[in-house]
Design a protein around this motif. Structure first.
Motif, PDB file in Angstrom:
ATOM      1  N   ARG A  32       0.817  -1.209   0.000  1.00 22.27           N
ATOM      2  CA  ARG A  32       0.000   0.000   0.000  1.00 22.27           C
ATOM      3  C   ARG A  32       0.856   1.267   0.000  1.00 22.27           C
ATOM      4  O   ARG A  32       0.410   2.315  -0.445  1.00 22.27           O
ATOM      5  N   PRO A  37       4.100   9.432  -3.341  1.00 17.58           N
ATOM      6  CA  PRO A  37       2.660   9.742  -3.300  1.00 17.58           C
ATOM      7  C   PRO A  37       1.869   8.802  -2.382  1.00 17.58           C
ATOM      8  O   PRO A  37       0.990   9.249  -1.634  1.00 17.58           O
ATOM      9  N   SER A  38       2.158   7.506  -2.435  1.00 17.41           N
ATOM     10  CA  SER A  38       1.424   6.580  -1.571  1.00 17.41           C
ATOM     11  C   SER A  38       1.802   6.794  -0.107  1.00 17.41           C
ATOM     12  O   SER A  38       0.965   6.625   0.796  1.00 17.41           O
ATOM     13  N   ALA A  40       2.542   9.743   1.148  1.00 13.23           N
ATOM     14  CA  ALA A  40       1.816  10.955   1.541  1.00 13.23           C
ATOM     15  C   ALA A  40       0.358  10.642   1.857  1.00 13.23           C
ATOM     16  O   ALA A  40      -0.219  11.197   2.806  1.00 13.23           O
ATOM     17  N   ALA A  41      -0.239   9.754   1.081  1.00 15.92           N
ATOM     18  CA  ALA A  41      -1.625   9.362   1.345  1.00 15.92           C
ATOM     19  C   ALA A  41      -1.726   8.630   2.680  1.00 15.92           C
ATOM     20  O   ALA A  41      -2.674   8.847   3.460  1.00 15.92           O
ATOM     21  N   THR A  44      -1.420  11.171   5.485  1.00 14.01           N
ATOM     22  CA  THR A  44      -2.633  11.982   5.609  1.00 14.01           C
ATOM     23  C   THR A  44      -3.718  11.220   6.362  1.00 14.01           C
ATOM     24  O   THR A  44      -4.382  11.761   7.256  1.00 14.01           O
ATOM     25  N   GLY A  45      -3.893   9.961   6.002  1.00 13.47           N
ATOM     26  CA  GLY A  45      -4.892   9.153   6.700  1.00 13.47           C
ATOM     27  C   GLY A  45      -4.554   8.976   8.162  1.00 13.47           C
ATOM     28  O   GLY A  45      -5.430   9.053   9.036  1.00 13.47           O
TER      29      GLY A  45
END
Length: 224
Positions: A32, A37-38, A40-41, A44-45
């Motif tokens: 995951r 970018p992954s 950063a996601a 954020t979560g």
């Protein structure tokens, strides 16, 4: 800005956080998280769930809400046994560093009440109080820790460019401020009413699952 705040937020403060990935190691293995970018996601979560919850608990502890009630609230907000154990272990390590750095009766009382370790956000809030910091300071440290530790772990796990990772953290700054402000508002309301149920209970079920999986691994780079 207070020097105590900088010291407490410094990753070199000997509280044991460097040995933990905040779920990043399991997320990397699951595929995951595999690039900037992954990552950063993922950050954020984590910020808007466990970060918010931890920040509110820390701010409430710094504001003077009963640490015993907060510790029970933290337990209720941590469904994963592995994460509960990790939080208490980190709380025990933070308390040891805090008592050496900012001796205070509140830290002694917390240690006596929880010889096995209180939850890390609660210890963080009491430490902030002992260091002369505000509930807002405690929340700011908590939200920063919620993303900085996993981001640093991703550099080691994936070999990401540290400049890109730092830039990703910088782009999260407005959200860090917003989550911290929400946490402080909830913490002050809970303190006024003496009701821990007014604190947020945002959850991240996938992090709970990752923690249980990670705890079963025989070989791992990070403790959690």
């Amino acid at each position: 800005m207070s020097a105590a705040l900088l010291l407490l937020a410094d990753g070199r403060f000997p509280a044991g956080g460097h040995a933990h990935s905040g779920g990043a190691e399991a997320a990397v293995k699951a595929g995951r998280v595999h690039d900037s970018p992954s990552m950063a996601a993922f950050l954020t979560g984590r910020l808007h769930t466990t970060g918010l919850t931890a920040a509110a608990l820390a701010a409430a502890a710094a504001a003077g809400l009963d640490p015993a009630h907060l510790d029970a609230a933290a337990d209720a907000r941590t469904p994963s046994p592995a994460l509960r154990a990790t939080s208490r272990r980190l709380g025990r390590q933070l308390l040891r560093a805090a008592r050496a750095t900012w001796p205070h009766p509140a830290l002694d009382q917390l240690g006596a009440a929880h010889p096995g370790g209180a939850h890390q956000p609660v210890v963080l809030g009491v430490t902030a109080h002992a260091a002369g910091l505000t509930p807002a300071d405690a929340a700011a440290v908590a939200v920063y820790e919620s993303v900085n530790g996993p981001a640093t772990a991703c550099v080691r796990l994936l070999g990401l460019d540290p400049y890109e990772v730092t830039a990703a953290l910088a782009r999260l700054a407005p959200q860090l401020g917003a989550v911290s402000a929400d946490a402080v508002e909830a913490a002050l309301a809970a303190t006024r009413h003496g009701d821990v149920d007014l604190l947020p209970a945002a959850c991240a079920p996938l992090l709970d699952l990752y923690a249980e999986q990670h705890a079963s691994w025989k070989v791992r780079l990070f403790a959690s």
